[in-house]
Write an enzyme that holds these catalytic residues in place. Sequence first.
Site, PDB file in Angstrom:
ATOM      1  N   LYS A   1      -4.750   2.413  -3.841  1.00 48.42           N
ATOM      2  CA  LYS A   1      -4.141   2.000  -2.573  1.00 48.42           C
ATOM      3  C   LYS A   1      -5.208   1.847  -1.484  1.00 48.42           C
ATOM      4  O   LYS A   1      -5.142   0.936  -0.678  1.00 48.42           O
ATOM      5  CB  LYS A   1      -3.039   2.988  -2.150  1.00 48.42           C
TER       6      LYS A   1
ATOM      7  N   SER B   1       0.879  -1.161   0.000  1.00 53.45           N
ATOM      8  CA  SER B   1       0.000   0.000   0.000  1.00 53.45           C
ATOM      9  C   SER B   1       0.916   1.211   0.000  1.00 53.45           C
ATOM     10  O   SER B   1       1.967   1.210  -0.659  1.00 53.45           O
ATOM     11  CB  SER B   1      -0.920  -0.051   1.227  1.00 53.45           C
TER      12      SER B   1
ATOM     13  N   TYR C   1      -4.308   7.674  -7.689  1.00 48.78           N
ATOM     14  CA  TYR C   1      -3.346   6.708  -7.140  1.00 48.78           C
ATOM     15  C   TYR C   1      -3.861   6.220  -5.779  1.00 48.78           C
ATOM     16  O   TYR C   1      -3.842   5.025  -5.484  1.00 48.78           O
ATOM     17  CB  TYR C   1      -1.987   7.391  -7.017  1.00 48.78           C
TER      18      TYR C   1
HETATM   19  N1  LIG Z   1       8.676   4.811  -4.010  1.00 49.73           N
HETATM   20  C1  LIG Z   1       7.770   5.295  -3.180  1.00 49.73           C
HETATM   21  O1  LIG Z   1       7.884   6.440  -2.701  1.00 49.73           O
HETATM   22  C2  LIG Z   1       6.609   4.441  -2.748  1.00 49.73           C
HETATM   23  C3  LIG Z   1       5.887   4.831  -1.600  1.00 49.73           C
HETATM   24  C4  LIG Z   1       4.809   4.063  -1.207  1.00 49.73           C
HETATM   25  C5  LIG Z   1       4.457   2.940  -1.901  1.00 49.73           C
HETATM   26  N2  LIG Z   1       5.173   2.582  -3.022  1.00 49.73           N
HETATM   27  C6  LIG Z   1       4.753   1.372  -3.739  1.00 49.73           C
HETATM   28  O2  LIG Z   1       5.846   0.468  -3.764  1.00 49.73           O
HETATM   29  C7  LIG Z   1       5.717  -0.400  -4.886  1.00 49.73           C
HETATM   30  C8  LIG Z   1       7.047  -0.496  -5.613  1.00 49.73           C
HETATM   31  O3  LIG Z   1       7.343   0.764  -6.191  1.00 49.73           O
HETATM   32  P1  LIG Z   1       8.822   1.332  -6.272  1.00 49.73           P
HETATM   33  O4  LIG Z   1       8.888   2.503  -5.395  1.00 49.73           O
HETATM   34  O5  LIG Z   1       9.812   0.252  -6.101  1.00 49.73           O
HETATM   35  O6  LIG Z   1       8.816   1.891  -7.765  1.00 49.73           O
HETATM   36  P2  LIG Z   1       9.696   1.478  -9.041  1.00 49.73           P
HETATM   37  O7  LIG Z   1      11.136   1.489  -8.681  1.00 49.73           O
HETATM   38  O8  LIG Z   1       9.249   2.399 -10.109  1.00 49.73           O
HETATM   39  O9  LIG Z   1       9.232  -0.010  -9.365  1.00 49.73           O
HETATM   40  C9  LIG Z   1       7.944  -0.292  -9.826  1.00 49.73           C
HETATM   41  C10 LIG Z   1       7.898  -1.732 -10.287  1.00 49.73           C
HETATM   42  O10 LIG Z   1       6.559  -2.025 -10.728  1.00 49.73           O
HETATM   43  C11 LIG Z   1       6.635  -2.568 -12.037  1.00 49.73           C
HETATM   44  N3  LIG Z   1       5.446  -2.279 -12.840  1.00 49.73           N
HETATM   45  C12 LIG Z   1       4.916  -1.078 -13.148  1.00 49.73           C
HETATM   46  N4  LIG Z   1       3.853  -1.227 -13.957  1.00 49.73           N
HETATM   47  C13 LIG Z   1       3.704  -2.557 -14.157  1.00 49.73           C
HETATM   48  C14 LIG Z   1       2.803  -3.355 -14.908  1.00 49.73           C
HETATM   49  N5  LIG Z   1       1.821  -2.828 -15.668  1.00 49.73           N
HETATM   50  N6  LIG Z   1       2.955  -4.701 -14.883  1.00 49.73           N
HETATM   51  C15 LIG Z   1       3.949  -5.265 -14.168  1.00 49.73           C
HETATM   52  N7  LIG Z   1       4.849  -4.573 -13.455  1.00 49.73           N
HETATM   53  C16 LIG Z   1       4.724  -3.239 -13.450  1.00 49.73           C
HETATM   54  C17 LIG Z   1       7.872  -1.924 -12.663  1.00 49.73           C
HETATM   55  O11 LIG Z   1       8.282  -2.682 -13.779  1.00 49.73           O
HETATM   56  P3  LIG Z   1       9.047  -2.002 -15.035  1.00 49.73           P
HETATM   57  O12 LIG Z   1      10.501  -1.966 -14.647  1.00 49.73           O
HETATM   58  O13 LIG Z   1       8.776  -2.916 -16.163  1.00 49.73           O
HETATM   59  O14 LIG Z   1       8.462  -0.635 -15.223  1.00 49.73           O
HETATM   60  C18 LIG Z   1       8.828  -1.994 -11.471  1.00 49.73           C
HETATM   61  O15 LIG Z   1       9.385  -3.263 -11.342  1.00 49.73           O
HETATM   62  C19 LIG Z   1       4.558   0.154  -5.724  1.00 49.73           C
HETATM   63  O16 LIG Z   1       3.394  -0.589  -5.455  1.00 49.73           O
HETATM   64  C20 LIG Z   1       4.400   1.576  -5.197  1.00 49.73           C
HETATM   65  O17 LIG Z   1       3.078   2.042  -5.360  1.00 49.73           O
HETATM   66  C21 LIG Z   1       6.247   3.314  -3.451  1.00 49.73           C
END
Ligand SMILES: NC(=O)c1ccc[n+]([C@@H]2O[C@H](COP(=O)([O-])OP(=O)(O)OC[C@H]3O[C@@H](n4cnc5c(N)ncnc54)[C@H](OP(=O)(O)O)[C@@H]3O)[C@@H](O)[C@H]2O)c1
Length: 278
Positions: free
Chosen positions: A155, A137, A151
Amino acid sequence: MKTQQKVWLVTGVSGGLGKELAKSIYLSGDIIIGTMRSEKDKMLFEQDFPQRSKAFILDLSDTGKIPVVVEESVKIFGKIDVLVNNAGYGLFGMVEEASEEEVRHQLEVNFLAVWKLTQAVLPIMRQQKSGHIIQLSSRVGISAGVGGGLYAAGKFAIEGLSEALAQEVSAFGIKVTLVEPGPLRTDFFGRSVVFAQKEITDYHAATGNIRERSKQMDGKQPGDPAKVASSILEISRLENPPFRLPFTQATLDTLQQKIISYQQVIDDWKEIAVQVQY
Ligand SMILES: NC(=O)c1ccc[n+]([C@@H]2O[C@H](COP(=O)([O-])OP(=O)(O)OC[C@H]3O[C@@H](n4cnc5c(N)ncnc54)[C@H](OP(=O)(O)O)[C@@H]3O)[C@@H](O)[C@H]2O)c1
């Protein structure tokens, strides 16, 4: 396979938190099944994590492929101990700006696929009488701000689903954890944020330019995804893992503000709330 060795299925291991999780899981001696979208990322994953791993190409907007990934995984490893619904992206923009197509796609990836994967592993976990479902989340799953409503909708949906799910499956020995990070220094703001194509500049004066603000956040987020990954691994070893797992001060502040604002609602409206009862 050693009896203590857990089998993890993690979506979105090509970068960010998913990649850090894959590293932590592999280093711990467990088995990592990872999903990614490109052949190149699949090859890199197989190079980085030889033998004790399996990679599947999976675009989460293609939910029909999800049961196949789960079936194949069980055929190879015989079980799934932990599912981490990690992959996702952010659709940002004012509620008025977003198109139906943009909203649909985001909810398909960020929510529908999470439900579908959860549903696909449940028969296996029920049979095992054990399992842990970890849902990514966000702080935005607790409270939404300007430009983040769409977004947040995904979540919030994960939060609701998981609150019910935890109660439904606890009798089968299955645990559920909602991970709620604040800003983490991943690729998220670099390449996983999509803005609504339509931009209504009237909002700039009223609420600020969220497109500019997001760009400025990239690379400056306070949260370290590697530390989040090792914490997730740690709690997966607990007999009673937490249902909610907040990360970064920003999430703690958000939770605190939510408590205060809900208390205010109770204080202000309690008489009217009960007045409608027979
Ligand atoms: N970073 C933050 O500040 C933050 C805060 C709270 C929650 N989150 C959550 O944490 C999780 C991981 O995000 P992250 O921060 O690690 O971001 P990230 O580095 O951008 O990684 C996102 C991942 O999701 C994959 N993805 C995106 N669209 C997709 C699709 N249609 N089908 C399959 N895979 C897909 C991407 O694959 P590709 O490489 O192919 O694009 C990548 O592996 C997400 O759910 C995000 O909402 C992040």
